[in-house]
Design a protein around this motif. Structure first.
Motif: not given
Length: 323
Positions: A9-14, A38-39, A60-64
């Protein structure tokens, strides 16, 4: 360690757009997740903790890819999921599953247990015949501690703990590599929580699973996690191996969270850290360090400059100007 990671996960933004004011006047944004990175390595359990509203479940929902990001990147099994088309996402979702927080609203009341657990098997065409699918569902129910004879029943005929076991069986049905457990025990009785945690640990070993375990109960996270990431107001403020984080927390927010955990031994004394005020608005987060408005160790630099998450000890990352 990035080349070993199942999930990166890299610089995830919502940021969620909202409207407010007279007749939907001035627009504003909710900063739900801001630059999370994070990894997650194969076979590992990463605990994601923080207060309600800090952005854990949104992450979690962004990752999916249940919701689309504002920016950032998620790479699962070497595939950038935000660049995947619909057909590729369908294949990826077979390997990424979620266990929802509420075992009551997450199960369709009009479907039997067999239909609920077997739905993913049908969608991804994992069994050739109905008999084969029924056998697969029966085996999954047995593995999560339910009787295969219960597969023709409906969700309302089960307790909360049993419903969550059905949700776990549903997640396992498509042979995933990664499971995001979104506060899977917070809605259950305390007497049932330990059983579900032990079940998740047994299933991880049996099926070679990787977990992102989202929770607000730090006692549970300590028990199940290999590493722990602490979130505050959309950002990760500390990330470390579980034993290291609980023995030597560095961020003042982590210290405050850990000080609230009850100690079984009444003779053991520990200073309780009481946070000042309420969490700031996610629409207008504070400038500088987002925690400085409640921090008991703040100084002048904190309200002017945002700290960067950096490694201050081997495998121990913290975002604080004290380090």
């Amino acid at each position: 360690m990035a080349n070993e990671a199942l999930l990166q996960v890299r610089d995830l933004t919502k940021h969620f757009d909202i409207k407010r004011g007279f007749f939907w006047g001035e627009a504003a944004k909710v900063h739900a997740v801001d630059g999370v990175s994070f990894d997650l390595r194969h076979g590992e359990t990463l605990g994601l903790v923080g207060e309600s509203g800090c952005g854990k479940s949104t992450t979690g929902r962004l990752i999916l890819r249940l919701i689309e990001p504002t920016s950032g990147e998620v790479i699962f099994d070497r595939v950038p999921i935000f660049q995947a088309d619909k057909a590729e996402m369908r294949r990826l979702r077979q390997r990424m599953q979620i266990i929802f927080q509420d075992p009551y609203s997450s199960l369709n009341p009009r479907m039997t247990v067999e239909q609920i657990v077997g739905e993913g098997i049908v969608i991804h065409k994992l069994c050739k015949t109905k008999a084969e699918r029924r056998e697969r569902v029966a085996d999954l129910l047995h593995k999560v501690g339910l009787s295969p004879e219960q597969m023709n029943r409906y969700p309302h005929e089960f307790s909360g703990g049993q419903r969550q076991r059905i949700g776990i069986a549903r997640a396992l049905a498509v042979n995933p590599k990664l499971i995001i457990a979104d506060e899977p025990i917070s809605a259950l009785d305390v007497s049932i929580q330990a059983q579900v945690i032990n079940l998740l640990e047994d299933l991880q070993e049996q099926f070679d699973l990787t977990y992102l375990f989202i929770a607000h109960d730090l006692r549970v996270v300590e028990h199940i996690s290999d590493r722990v990431a602490v979130m505050y107001l959309g950002e990760i403020v500390e990330l470390s191996d579980s034993a290291e984080l609980y023995a030597k927390p560095l961020h003042p927010y982590t210290e405050a969270l850990l000080s609230a955990i009850p100690i079984p031994d009444p003779t053991t004394k520990r200073q309780r850290i009481i946070l000042e005020g309420d969490p700031p608005s996610v629409i207008h987060p504070p400038k500088g360090c987002r925690f400085h408005t409640r921090c008991h160790k703040r100084f002048d630099r904190c309200d002017k400059e945002a700290p960067v998450l950096r490694e201050v000890a081997p495998r121990h990352w913290v975002a604080c100007h004290l380090y």
